[in-house]
Design an enzyme around this catalytic site. Structure first.
Site, PDB file in Angstrom:
ATOM      1  N   GLY A   1       0.803  -1.218   0.000  1.00 54.35           N
ATOM      2  CA  GLY A   1       0.000   0.000   0.000  1.00 54.35           C
ATOM      3  C   GLY A   1       0.834   1.266   0.000  1.00 54.35           C
ATOM      4  O   GLY A   1       2.029   1.232  -0.288  1.00 54.35           O
TER       5      GLY A   1
ATOM      6  N   GLU B   1       3.831   6.367  -7.831  1.00 55.03           N
ATOM      7  CA  GLU B   1       3.824   6.205  -9.286  1.00 55.03           C
ATOM      8  C   GLU B   1       4.511   4.893  -9.716  1.00 55.03           C
ATOM      9  O   GLU B   1       4.187   4.327 -10.760  1.00 55.03           O
ATOM     10  CB  GLU B   1       4.491   7.433  -9.910  1.00 55.03           C
ATOM     11  CG  GLU B   1       4.240   7.644 -11.388  1.00 55.03           C
ATOM     12  CD  GLU B   1       2.782   7.522 -11.788  1.00 55.03           C
ATOM     13  OE1 GLU B   1       2.525   7.030 -12.899  1.00 55.03           O
ATOM     14  OE2 GLU B   1       1.881   7.894 -10.990  1.00 55.03           O
ATOM     15  N   GLY B   2       5.453   4.420  -8.908  1.00 55.86           N
ATOM     16  CA  GLY B   2       6.101   3.135  -9.215  1.00 55.86           C
ATOM     17  C   GLY B   2       5.087   1.997  -9.189  1.00 55.86           C
ATOM     18  O   GLY B   2       5.012   1.182 -10.126  1.00 55.86           O
ATOM     19  N   HIS B   3       4.281   1.937  -8.143  1.00 51.83           N
ATOM     20  CA  HIS B   3       3.208   0.931  -8.083  1.00 51.83           C
ATOM     21  C   HIS B   3       2.238   1.109  -9.251  1.00 51.83           C
ATOM     22  O   HIS B   3       1.806   0.132  -9.877  1.00 51.83           O
ATOM     23  CB  HIS B   3       2.418   1.059  -6.773  1.00 51.83           C
ATOM     24  CG  HIS B   3       3.224   0.870  -5.531  1.00 51.83           C
ATOM     25  ND1 HIS B   3       3.495   1.899  -4.666  1.00 51.83           N
ATOM     26  CD2 HIS B   3       3.817  -0.233  -5.006  1.00 51.83           C
ATOM     27  CE1 HIS B   3       4.217   1.448  -3.650  1.00 51.83           C
ATOM     28  NE2 HIS B   3       4.430   0.156  -3.831  1.00 51.83           N
TER      29      HIS B   3
ATOM     30  N   ASP C   1      13.377  -3.115  -5.861  1.00 51.86           N
ATOM     31  CA  ASP C   1      13.718  -4.188  -4.931  1.00 51.86           C
ATOM     32  C   ASP C   1      14.329  -5.335  -5.729  1.00 51.86           C
ATOM     33  O   ASP C   1      13.728  -6.396  -5.896  1.00 51.86           O
ATOM     34  CB  ASP C   1      12.466  -4.642  -4.173  1.00 51.86           C
ATOM     35  CG  ASP C   1      11.865  -3.519  -3.353  1.00 51.86           C
ATOM     36  OD1 ASP C   1      12.542  -3.032  -2.437  1.00 51.86           O
ATOM     37  OD2 ASP C   1      10.729  -3.102  -3.647  1.00 51.86           O
TER      38      ASP C   1
ATOM     39  N   LEU D   1      11.469   6.268  -6.408  1.00 54.40           N
ATOM     40  CA  LEU D   1      10.202   6.341  -5.682  1.00 54.40           C
ATOM     41  C   LEU D   1      10.151   5.238  -4.623  1.00 54.40           C
ATOM     42  O   LEU D   1      10.556   4.107  -4.860  1.00 54.40           O
ATOM     43  CB  LEU D   1       9.028   6.181  -6.653  1.00 54.40           C
ATOM     44  CG  LEU D   1       8.876   7.273  -7.709  1.00 54.40           C
ATOM     45  CD1 LEU D   1       7.545   7.116  -8.446  1.00 54.40           C
ATOM     46  CD2 LEU D   1       8.949   8.658  -7.090  1.00 54.40           C
ATOM     47  N   SER D   2       9.646   5.611  -3.456  1.00 51.65           N
ATOM     48  CA  SER D   2       9.498   4.661  -2.349  1.00 51.65           C
ATOM     49  C   SER D   2       8.437   5.189  -1.400  1.00 51.65           C
ATOM     50  O   SER D   2       8.344   6.399  -1.174  1.00 51.65           O
ATOM     51  CB  SER D   2      10.826   4.521  -1.588  1.00 51.65           C
ATOM     52  OG  SER D   2      10.596   3.915  -0.322  1.00 51.65           O
ATOM     53  N   SER D   3       7.653   4.278  -0.852  1.00 54.61           N
ATOM     54  CA  SER D   3       6.658   4.695   0.148  1.00 54.61           C
ATOM     55  C   SER D   3       7.341   5.331   1.343  1.00 54.61           C
ATOM     56  O   SER D   3       6.754   6.138   2.051  1.00 54.61           O
ATOM     57  CB  SER D   3       5.831   3.492   0.621  1.00 54.61           C
ATOM     58  OG  SER D   3       5.223   2.867  -0.480  1.00 54.61           O
ATOM     59  N   ARG D   4       8.601   4.939   1.586  1.00 56.23           N
ATOM     60  CA  ARG D   4       9.314   5.459   2.755  1.00 56.23           C
ATOM     61  C   ARG D   4       9.848   6.876   2.552  1.00 56.23           C
ATOM     62  O   ARG D   4      10.309   7.496   3.503  1.00 56.23           O
ATOM     63  CB  ARG D   4      10.442   4.509   3.150  1.00 56.23           C
ATOM     64  CG  ARG D   4       9.927   3.177   3.727  1.00 56.23           C
ATOM     65  CD  ARG D   4      11.055   2.306   4.276  1.00 56.23           C
ATOM     66  NE  ARG D   4      10.541   1.167   5.024  1.00 56.23           N
ATOM     67  CZ  ARG D   4      10.433  -0.080   4.537  1.00 56.23           C
ATOM     68  NH1 ARG D   4      10.787  -0.331   3.298  1.00 56.23           N
ATOM     69  NH2 ARG D   4       9.952  -1.047   5.286  1.00 56.23           N
TER      70      ARG D   4
END
Lengths: 302, 302
Positions: free
Chosen positions: A36, A40-42, A155, A189-192
């Site tokens: 979740g 933009e990567g997802h 990843d 891009l990363s959620s973190r």
């Protein structure tokens, strides 16, 4: 298109079975497993799946098994409402959002591990992380039974582990690697990224910048140990950067190279990977290279 | 009916996909994984599958990963021609006989283990055995993708391990337990019975006889430790018997009981299991009991 939100395994299997039964042309199912807080990567994975398949399933599940005891499980960012909007615009048909008790209803006694390729990089820094990834991906694959599953090269080690496991266990899912997406200034891009303050955010650019510079250094005939030293020196110029690891390995086997031999004489595809803390936030980035051509190639996607 | 012999994964998947596409009524697939040298016990699994499903797939594969270094892998009995005849008369549609290189083409790095329920009985006597079983069953399930898979209660611990793994990993296969088949004199059917000489064969009856007697002893109010002692004494009356283990545990969790409490006061389903060598041949047998009713019940099949 409004995606259908499903929270139980039984309903998800029913919906997918119905699609496979009723769909007239493209009956294939694409799957994008995520934790979740979509970026933009997802979205790029979802768009790729929607373009390849008749049905695209997104899962959102923050999997506790892949977090270590001192990691950021509790504060991992969540925003279901926004995720649904991002997924909708990227062509998602079904969003599977299981509760913890739906994924792990009883004490699980079954363990999956992948050896060797989990021993370095994030596997070394985060003991047990890839065991947790292996279990949840296997479970989700068995629940969704997709034809294809989409993973980002951000990843890269995770992708290598999942590809190896899928092959070893004869899992009937095609693993589709997708390129890293970056901000305009280069930050992967990363959620973190949401954890970073302004200074950290600006200093974090050193990761993509130094990885980019690596191609020139390799072309000039640098060895693995020289590359690692140069990257470490470069990244350390950012005062807030605390290096977790910097390494260069073969890809996707993640085996060690002769440290003193020029990398451009090597015939393997290479992964240059870094993990660096900015404050409490651990960022990873990498570059996949074919050192003979000295250009970035998505070598794993061949 | 002559079963189709298939030796490659690609061809097997094609044949099953074709069946699922073309079959007009019962499209379900039943699967019986074996190591070959089929006896009436295997045939009973195949007949059950043929009665439940539109297509029955038998696999014959002597899986080296489930044999220990000092076990009988090399001399494990094989008779492909006879197996095909037995399978044909039991309603088998497809026999999958992969070569070792088809099942394990590369060095596998992925490991599966099931904890706790593998720690006692055969799991304790045969270290690594159930890891090998878990891997090959997972691979075969992913290759065949059956609706149902059939396992004999002769290998009660194996059945418990596979059921647990299937549940933990959300494998979409229904595990169907089937009763132990015995010779007229009580000896449980096993491919390994062929190793026994005349004396060993006749003394091996002590296993089924002492297990049968257990129900009366339990009805009389015996405890777990008393039952184990009595079974050991009984089995030791056969001079060629060398006990590997005798145990009574809950089923299917295989957890320990209060050793001193009368077994007929226990509310769990119970497994009484024995493993005994006759010469170099290791035989196993067991009895599943609901101690409250003190009758044999296929409690796990509820």
């Amino acid at each position: 298109m409004t995606p259908k939100i499903i929270r139980t395994i039984v309903e998800l299997r029913q919906a997918i079975a119905e699609f496979r039964k009723l769909s007239e042309d493209n009956r294939s199912v694409g799957f994008v497993p995520t934790m979740g807080y979509l970026h933009e990567g997802h979205a790029s994975l979802l768009r790729q799946s929607a373009s390849d398949n008749g049905l695209t399933v997104l899962s959102i599940f923050v999997n506790p098994l892949q977090f270590g005891p001192n990691e950021d499980l509790d504060k991992y960012p969540r925003d279901e409402e926004r995720d649904i909007k991002v997924a909708a615009t990227a062509g998602t048909n079904i969003i599977f959002i299981p509760a913890l008790s739906e994924m792990y209803p009883n004490q699980a006694l079954t363990h999956i591990s992948v050896s060797e390729i989990t021993e370095r990089l994030c596997g070394a820094s985060r003991p047990g992380h890839f065991d947790g990834v292996a279990i949840v991906v296997t479970k989700l694959f068995n629940i969704v039974q997709p034809d294809r599953a989409y993973f980002g090269l951000k990843d890269a080690q995770q992708l290598a582990v999942i590809s190896q496991m899928t092959q070893d266990l004869n899992i009937p899912v095609e693993i589709v690697p997708c390129p890293i997406l970056r901000e305009e200034d280069g930050l992967a891009l990363s959620s973190r990224n949401v954890y970073l303050d302004e200074d950290q955010r600006s200093q974090a650019l050193i990761l993509s910048q130094s990885l980019s510079a690596s191609t020139d250094w390799i072309q000039a005939g640098i060895s693995a140990s020289e590359l690692i030293a140069k990257l470490k020196a470069e990244i350390s110029k950012a005062p807030l950067a605390k290096i977790d690891y910097v390494d260069v390995l073969t890809y996707p086997n993640l085996s060690q190279l002769n440290k003193d031999r020029p990398l451009n004489e090597n015939n393997n595809d290479l992964l240059i990977a870094v993990a660096v803390y900015f404050g409490k936030t651990r960022l990873i980035d990498n570059r996949l290279l074919n050192p003979v051509e000295v250009g970035e190639g998505l070598c794993f996607a061949k």
